[in-house]
Scaffold this motif. Structure first.
Motif, short mmCIF file in Angstrom:
data_model
loop_
_atom_site.label_atom_id
_atom_site.label_comp_id
_atom_site.label_asym_id
_atom_site.label_seq_id
_atom_site.Cartn_x
_atom_site.Cartn_y
_atom_site.Cartn_z
N ASP A 294 0.70 -1.25 0.13
CA ASP A 294 0.33 -0.05 -0.03
C ASP A 294 0.48 0.80 -0.23
O ASP A 294 1.25 1.49 0.76
CB ASP A 294 -0.56 -0.07 1.32
N PHE A 295 1.14 1.96 -1.07
CA PHE A 295 1.47 3.53 -1.28
C PHE A 295 0.75 4.31 -0.77
O PHE A 295 -0.50 4.54 -1.97
CB PHE A 295 2.04 3.18 -2.34
N LEU A 296 0.68 4.95 0.32
CA LEU A 296 -0.70 5.97 1.10
C LEU A 296 0.00 7.31 1.44
O LEU A 296 -0.10 8.17 1.54
CB LEU A 296 -0.60 5.63 2.18
N SER A 297 1.11 7.93 0.87
CA SER A 297 2.01 8.89 1.48
C SER A 297 1.46 9.80 1.33
O SER A 297 1.06 10.37 -0.14
CB SER A 297 3.64 8.78 1.15
N ASN A 298 1.93 11.02 1.85
CA ASN A 298 1.42 11.68 1.18
C ASN A 298 1.80 13.12 0.43
O ASN A 298 1.15 14.21 0.06
CB ASN A 298 0.89 13.35 2.33
N ILE A 299 3.47 12.65 -0.15
CA ILE A 299 4.01 12.99 -1.16
C ILE A 299 4.48 12.52 -2.16
O ILE A 299 4.69 11.42 -1.85
CB ILE A 299 5.54 14.10 0.16
N GLY A 300 3.79 12.50 -3.19
CA GLY A 300 4.34 11.55 -4.48
C GLY A 300 5.84 11.52 -4.54
O GLY A 300 6.50 12.94 -4.79
N SER A 301 6.55 10.59 -4.79
CA SER A 301 7.16 10.63 -5.49
C SER A 301 8.03 11.10 -6.28
O SER A 301 7.36 10.88 -7.68
CB SER A 301 8.28 9.48 -4.54
N ASP A 302 9.38 11.58 -6.53
CA ASP A 302 9.56 12.18 -7.90
C ASP A 302 10.63 11.97 -7.95
O ASP A 302 11.65 12.71 -7.09
CB ASP A 302 9.24 13.31 -8.20
N GLY A 303 12.35 11.92 -8.75
CA GLY A 303 13.55 11.93 -8.68
C GLY A 303 14.12 12.57 -10.55
O GLY A 303 13.44 11.89 -11.66
N THR A 304 15.23 12.52 -10.81
CA THR A 304 14.88 12.81 -11.87
C THR A 304 17.14 13.01 -12.04
O THR A 304 17.55 12.44 -10.90
CB THR A 304 15.43 14.50 -12.26
N ILE A 332 27.27 13.38 -14.43
CA ILE A 332 25.28 12.82 -13.61
C ILE A 332 25.29 13.64 -12.99
O ILE A 332 25.59 13.64 -11.27
CB ILE A 332 25.20 11.66 -14.12
N GLN A 333 24.00 14.35 -12.60
CA GLN A 333 23.19 14.85 -11.68
C GLN A 333 22.17 14.25 -11.66
O GLN A 333 21.15 14.31 -12.52
CB GLN A 333 22.87 16.74 -12.02
N GLN A 334 21.68 13.82 -10.18
CA GLN A 334 20.21 12.97 -9.75
C GLN A 334 19.65 13.92 -8.71
O GLN A 334 20.46 14.45 -7.61
CB GLN A 334 20.76 11.69 -9.33
N GLU A 335 18.66 13.67 -8.60
CA GLU A 335 17.94 14.40 -7.12
C GLU A 335 16.76 13.61 -6.90
O GLU A 335 15.96 12.96 -7.78
CB GLU A 335 17.46 15.57 -7.15
N LEU A 336 16.24 13.45 -5.42
CA LEU A 336 14.63 13.06 -5.70
C LEU A 336 14.39 13.71 -4.59
O LEU A 336 14.66 14.26 -3.82
CB LEU A 336 14.89 11.55 -5.41
N ILE A 337 13.20 13.54 -3.90
CA ILE A 337 11.62 14.18 -3.83
C ILE A 337 11.31 12.47 -2.99
O ILE A 337 10.56 12.37 -3.79
CB ILE A 337 11.21 15.52 -4.11
N ALA A 338 10.99 13.03 -2.19
CA ALA A 338 9.78 11.38 -1.59
C ALA A 338 9.67 11.89 0.22
O ALA A 338 9.99 12.59 1.09
CB ALA A 338 10.13 10.44 -1.66
N ASP A 339 8.23 11.46 0.56
CA ASP A 339 7.83 11.60 1.80
C ASP A 339 8.72 10.58 2.34
O ASP A 339 9.87 9.90 2.51
CB ASP A 339 6.68 10.45 1.83
N GLY A 340 8.49 11.09 4.12
CA GLY A 340 10.08 10.53 5.05
C GLY A 340 9.00 9.46 5.81
O GLY A 340 8.40 8.56 5.38
N ALA A 341 9.71 8.54 7.11
CA ALA A 341 9.96 7.38 7.39
C ALA A 341 10.21 8.10 8.90
O ALA A 341 9.94 6.74 9.59
CB ALA A 341 10.81 6.67 6.47
N VAL A 342 10.20 8.75 9.68
CA VAL A 342 9.80 9.00 10.32
C VAL A 342 8.86 8.96 11.88
O VAL A 342 9.52 9.33 12.59
CB VAL A 342 11.45 9.97 11.26
N ALA A 343 7.75 9.31 11.42
CA ALA A 343 6.42 9.25 12.38
C ALA A 343 6.76 8.30 13.42
O ALA A 343 5.89 8.18 14.45
CB ALA A 343 5.38 8.74 11.22
N ALA A 344 7.10 7.57 12.86
CA ALA A 344 7.39 6.29 14.36
C ALA A 344 7.82 6.81 15.28
O ALA A 344 7.22 6.56 16.66
CB ALA A 344 7.94 5.19 13.91
N PHE A 345 8.80 7.69 15.46
CA PHE A 345 9.28 8.34 16.66
C PHE A 345 8.77 9.20 17.32
O PHE A 345 9.23 9.82 18.18
CB PHE A 345 10.40 8.45 15.81
N GLY A 346 8.09 10.17 16.50
CA GLY A 346 6.88 11.15 17.07
C GLY A 346 7.38 12.05 17.09
O GLY A 346 7.07 12.98 17.86
#
Length: 828
Positions: A294-304, A332-346
Motif C-alpha cells: 500500500d502506497f499512501l504517502s501524502n507526498i508523491g515521489s519524484d526523481g530526476t 550525471i546530476q541526480q535528485e529525488l523528493i519523497a515522503d519521510g519515514a520517521v513518524a514512528a518516533f514522534g
C-alpha cells in the motif's frame, strides 16, 4: 519462513511451462526440418582484443545482435534476466541506483560499483550509468570473476562489455516503437551512414514512458495515482567514426539523457515477533513475502537524472604494435523528493501541521492497514514510514558526479606466439552527496539541501559532503602460446586512489524538532567540527590463466585473480550518530560503524571447460569457482532518533563457492534452445561490524539462478519469417542483510522493554520466484511486428528488502508485474 516455498525446486514449474515448450518444439519442426551446418564463429573482446569465444580461458556469456533484438534487450537489467549467476536491484530507491551481484560479489549502494561497464572500449566511471538505456546494441559480453587486471576500475565481480552500431557504407534508418499496458510507450530511431570516403556517423534517439505498476492510493489528491514507480526518459546519442588513413581510426561520441522517475518505492514491514505475540497482532511480524503493498504517502515521489557525456577514442596501427587511447568526460546530476519515514518516533507530534493532518484523517474515517492505525492525535496513533500525515517529514537527496578519465594502451599486433600490452589510466572525480530531512508543513518539498526555519519546508537533518577522487593506474599483460594446445596468460594492474571528503553542513544552523530541537543539523557536529579527511587506497591486481585445447572442439581453462574495490568515506558524522543512538546500554546494539570504510579485496579461483559436440549443434560450458572476499563492502540503512542514515560498512571475511553450467542446442536451422544455471554457496566467516552474524549468507546473493530460453526464426516464404522467443528465469532465495537469524535489539526497547523490544529477521528473506517472458511475431519486407508479454504468469515477488534491524523492521520494495504490448520495427 515458509521452508516449503523457499526450497521449491525450479523444475516444478515445468508443468506450467509444458504447453509453451511443446509449442516451441512442434512449430519449427513442422515448418522447417533442414539442419544447418555447425559453426562457432562468435568473436568477443573479452581480453581487449578480438578472439574466438571458444579460446577465452574464462566464463563468459555472449548475447548476439539477433538475441538482443528478439529478447528486447535495452539495458543491463534486461541482460541480467538472460544470464545465470547474475542478479540486479535497480530503481527501487532512486533512478540510477543499481547494484549488480555476480557470483556473490555485490555492488554496495553508496560505494563504488563491483561490475565494470565498458561501452565501445571505454570504461564508464559513474555507477549511476549502469542501467541506462544504450543505443542500438550489436553485442553484449558478460564476464564473471575479477576483471580489474584487464578492464580496470570497479571490476571486482566482473565486467559487462557492450558494442553499439557503427556506421555502414550506405545510409540506413532503423526505427522501433511499442505500446503496452500502464501507459507504457517506447520509441527508438537510428540514422547512420557514410560521410565521404573516410568517415561515417550514427545518430540515435530513444524515448520511454510508463505510469508504472503501482499507484498511490492515499488521501492526498496531489500525491495520488502514478507517483510510485513511474518513469519517463529521453536519450540522444551521436557517433562520428573517422578513418583518415588505413592505419588510424578516430571514434567520437556524445550523449545526453534525462530521466524522471519515482523513488523510495518501499513499504515498512515490522519484525517484532514478541510484540505480535503479546498483543495478538501478527502484522507486527509477518513474512515479507506476504506483504500487501500500500502506497499512501501524502507526498508523491519524484526523481530526476540528467546525463552529459563526451568521449574520443583513437586507434593507431603501427605495424608490429597498436596504440589505443581514449578520454571520457561524464556529468550525471541526480535528485529525488519523497515522503519521510520517521513518524514512528514522534519527532513532529507537537507540530501543528502533524496534529491537524492526523485529526483530519481520523475524522474522515480513513484507516491504515494493520498494524498501523490513526487516532485523533499522533501520540495515540501507530504510524510507520511514508504515512498519509505530515508527521513523518520530507526527504530530498542529491547525488551529483562529474569526472574525467583517460587511458592509453600499447599492444603487440604481429599475431605471433607472444602477445603483450602495457598502459596507464587516469581519473579525476568530484561527487556531492546530500540527504536532507525536512519539516513537512503540508506545502510540498523545496528542492534545496538546506532551507531555513522560516521557510515552507525547513531542514531538520542534513548530511552533505563533497568527495574528490584522483586515480592513477598502470597495467600490462602477457600471453604465450606454448603449443597449439596450451596457452598461458597473465595480467597485472596497480591502482592508487587518493580520496578526500569535506563536510558542507553549516555548523551554526539549527533545527526545530529532531532530538528535542535547536540542535545541529548533523549529529556529528554535536562533538565538534567535522574536519576534512583524506586517505590513499592502493592495490596490485594480478590475474593468471591457462587454456588447454585437447581438440578444436574443447577448451579447458583455469584462472586465478585478485579483485579490488577502493575504500572511501561515509557522510561525515555517521560513526558519532550510531554510537550515540544504538550502542548505549539502553539498546546495546554493539555496532562498529565508521566515517570511512575499508577497501574490498578478493581472491578468486575458477576451473572450467567449454566445448561443442554433434558438429557444433550442441555447445556446453561448465565451471567451478572459489572466492574469498576480505572487507566486503555492504550498504546499511539506519532509522532512529537522529532521523535516517545511509552508510557503507565492511564484512571482514566472506567465502563464495559455486558451480555454473550451460547447454545450447541448435535443434534445427532457426531454432535454438538454451539452459544455464548457477549454484552459489556463500558464508559470512567474520563480521566485526555486526557481531553475531557469522555463518549467514552473503547479502544480495541468490542461492541459485536458472535460465531457459527457446529462440526461433524460420521462413514460411521468400518474404515472410516467423519469430518466437520464450525466456524463463528463476531466482533462488535471497537475503539482503547480514542480519538473518537470531534476535536483535531494537529501538522499541525504549518503549516496551528488552523482551518486547527485540526484533527477529528470520522472515525477511526473499522467497524464490520465476519470471516467464514471451515474444511472437513476423518479419516481412523490412518490417517486424511483435506481440510481447513479460511476467506472463503474473508472479509477485520482491525486488529488494532492506532490513533496518535497530529500527525493528525492513523496507520492502515490490517487483514488476505483467506487461502486455505490441512492437513495430522497420529498417530501410
Amino acid at each position: 519462513m515458509n521452508s516449503s516455498k523457499a526450497n521449491f525446486p525450479a523444475f516444478c514449474t515445468a508443468r506450467r511451462l509444458a504447453p509453451l515448450l511443446l509449442a516451441s518444439a512442434l512449430l519449427p519442426a513442422a515448418a522447417h526440418a533442414q539442419q544447418a551446418p555447425a559453426t562457432d564463429e562468435i568473436v568477443v573482446t573479452a581480453r581487449r582484443g578480438n578472439e574466438q569465444l571458444r579460446d577465452v580461458p574464462a566464463s563468459i556469456t555472449v548475447l548476439s545482435e539477433d538475441v538482443i533484438r528478439r529478447a528486447q534487450v535495452r539495458n543491463v537489467q534486461d541482460v541480467v534476466t538472460l544470464t545465470s549467476g547474475v542478479s540486479i536491484v535497480t530503481g527501487t530507491a532512486e533512478v540510477g541506483d543499481t547494484q549488480i551481484n555476480i557470483r556473490g560479489v555485490n555492488g554496495a549502494r553508496d560505494a563504488e560499483g563491483s561490475v565494470a561497464l565498458v561501452v565501445d572500449g571505454i570504461l564508464k566511471t559513474n555507477t549511476a550509468a549502469l542501467n541506462q538505456a544504450q543505443s542500438d546494441l550489436t553485442q553484449i559480453e558478460i564476464l564473471k570473476g575479477p576483471q580489474g587486471a584487464i578492464y580496470g576500475r570497479n571490476a571486482a565481480a566482473g565486467a559487462i562489455v557492450i558494442s553499439t552500431r557503427k556506421p555502414g557504407d550506405r545510409l540506413e534508418l532503423r526505427a522501433r516503437a511499442s505500446a503496452a499496458n500502464n501507459n507504457r510507450y517506447e520509441a527508438s530511431t537510428t540514422l547512420s551512414g557514410p560521410i565521404g570516403d573516410t568517415a561515417g556517423f550514427v545518430l540515435n534517439g530513444e524515448y520511454f514512458h510508463t505510469d508504472g505498476f503501482y499507484r498511490n492510493t492515499g488521501p492526498n489528491p496531489a500525491a495520488q495515482g502514478p507517483t510510485v514507480d513511474q518513469q519517463e526518459s529521453v536519450f540522444l546519442n551521436g557517433r562520428l567514426l573517422v578513418e583518415p588513413s588505413e592505419n588510424l581510426s578516430l571514434d567520437f561520441k556524445g550523449r545526453y539523457g534525462r530521466v524522471t522517475a519515482g523513488s523510495i518505492a518501499y513499504n515498512v514491514v515490522f519484525a517484532l515477533p514478541n510484540v505480535a505475540a503479546a498483543f495478538g497482532a501478527p502484522a507486527f511480524a509477518p513474512d515479507v513475502n506476504d506483504q500487501k503493498f500500500d502506497f499512501l504517502s501524502n507526498i508523491g515521489s519524484d526523481g530526476t537524472q540528467e546525463t552529459v557525456e563526451f568521449s574520443g577514442k583513437a586507434d593507431l596501427d603501427l605495424g608490429a604494435v597498436r596504440l589505443t587511447g581514449w578520454a571520457l568526460y561524464s556529468d550525471i546530476q541526480q535528485e529525488l523528493i519523497a515522503d519521510g519515514a520517521v513518524a514512528a518516533f514522534g519527532f513532529f507530534n507537537s507540530a501543528p501541521e502533524c496534529r491537524a493532518s492526523t485529526l483530519a484523517l481520523f475524522n474522515s474515517g480513513f484507516a491504515l492497514p494493520p498494524p498501523l492505525s490513526i487516532a485523533s492525535t499522533p501520540e495515540a496513533s501507530t504510524l510507520g514510514g511514508f504515512s498519509p500525515t505530515t508527521c513523518d517529514s520530507t526527504q530530498y537527496q542529491v547525488r551529483n558526479q562529474s569526472d574525467f578519465s583517460a587511458e592509453v594502451r600499447l599492444a603487440s599486433n604481429d599475431g605471433g606466439a607472444l602477445d603483450w600490452s602495457v598502459g596507464g589510466y587516469f581519473l579525476s572525480l568530484r561527487r556531492q552527496v546530500g540527504v536532507a530531512i525536512g519539516y513537512d508543513r503540508g506545502q510540498g518539498v523545496l528542492r534545496n539541501l538546506f532551507n531555513p526555519q522560516g521557510s515552507s519546508n525547513p531542514t531538520e537533518q542534513l548530511a552533505n559532503d563533497r568527495f574528490d577522487t584522483t586515480v592513477f593506474a598502470a597495467f600490462g599483460s602477457l600471453e604465450y602460446d606454448v603449443s597449439e594446445q596450451l596457452t598461458l596468460s597473465g595480467a597485472l594492474r596497480y591502482d592508487r586512489e587518493l580520496r578526500r571528503v569535506r563536510n558542507l553542513v553549516d555548523p551554526l544552523a539549527r533545527n526545530q524538532f529532531l532530538r528535542g530541537g535547536n540542535q545541529p543539523l548533523n549529529v556529528g557536529l554535536d562533538f565538534g567540527p567535522l574536519e576534512p579527511q583524506r586517505e590513499v587506497f592502493e592495490q596490485l591486481q594480478p590475474r593468471l590463466s591457462l587454456a588447454f585445447k585437447p581438440s578444436s572442439d574443447l577448451t579447458m581453462f583455469a584462472s586465478w585473480g585478485v579483485g579490488f574495490k577502493s575504500g572511501g568515506f561515509n557522510n561525515q558524522g555517521s560513526q558519532a550518530t550510531i554510537e550515540g543512538a544504538f550502542n548505549g546500554p539502553a539498546i546495546g546494539a554493539d555496532l562498529a560503524i565508521s566515517d570511512r570504510f575499508r577497501k574490498e579485496r578478493s581472491s578468486a579461483f575458477e576451473v572450467g571447460m567449454r566445448g561443442a559436440v554433434l558438429d557444433g549443434r550442441l555447445r556446453f560450458e561448465a565451471a567451478g569457482y572459489l572466492t574469498d572476499v576480505t572487507d566486503m563492502q555492504f550498504f546499511e540503512f539506519f532509522a532512529g532518533p537522529f532521523g535516517i542514515l545511509r552508510v557503507v560498512s565492511n564484512i571482514d571475511k566472506v567465502r563464495l563457492q559455486g558451480l555454473e553450467g550451460s547447454l545450447t542446442a541448435r535443434v534445427i536451422d532457426g531454432w535454438t534452445l538454451q539452459a544455464t544455471g548457477n549454484l552459489t554457496d556463500s558464508t559470512i566467516k567474520r563480521n566485526s561490524a555486526r557481531p553475531g552474524t557469522e555463518g549467514g549468507r552473503s547479502p544480495y546473493t541468490p542461492d541459485y539462478t536458472l535460465n531457459f530460453s527457446s529462440d526461433m526464426a524460420f521462413p514460411v516464404s521468400d518474404s515472410v519469417e516467423l519469430l518466437f522467443r520464450a525466456d524463463y528465469q528463476r531466482v533462488g532465495p535471497t537475503w539482503f542483510s547480514t542480519v538473518q537469524e537470531g534476535d536483535r535489539p531494537t529501538l522499541f526497547r525504549l518503549f516496551f522493554g528488552p523482551v518486547l523490544g527485540t526484533g527477529n529477521f528470520s522472515q525477511a528473506r526473499r522467497d524464490p520466484y520465476g519470471i516467464l517472458n514471451l515474444r511472437a511475431g513476423a518479419r516481412f519486407s523490412g518490417v517486424t511486428v511483435t506481440a510481447f508479454a513479460t511476467n506472463v504468469l503474473k508472479e509477485r515477488y520482491l525486488a529488494e528488502v532492506i532490513p533496518a534491524p535497530e529500527f525493528g523492521g525492513s523496507f520492502a520494495s515490490p517487483g514488476a508485474l505483467r506487461t502486455i504490448g505490441l512492437e513495430l520495427a522497420t529498417r530501410f
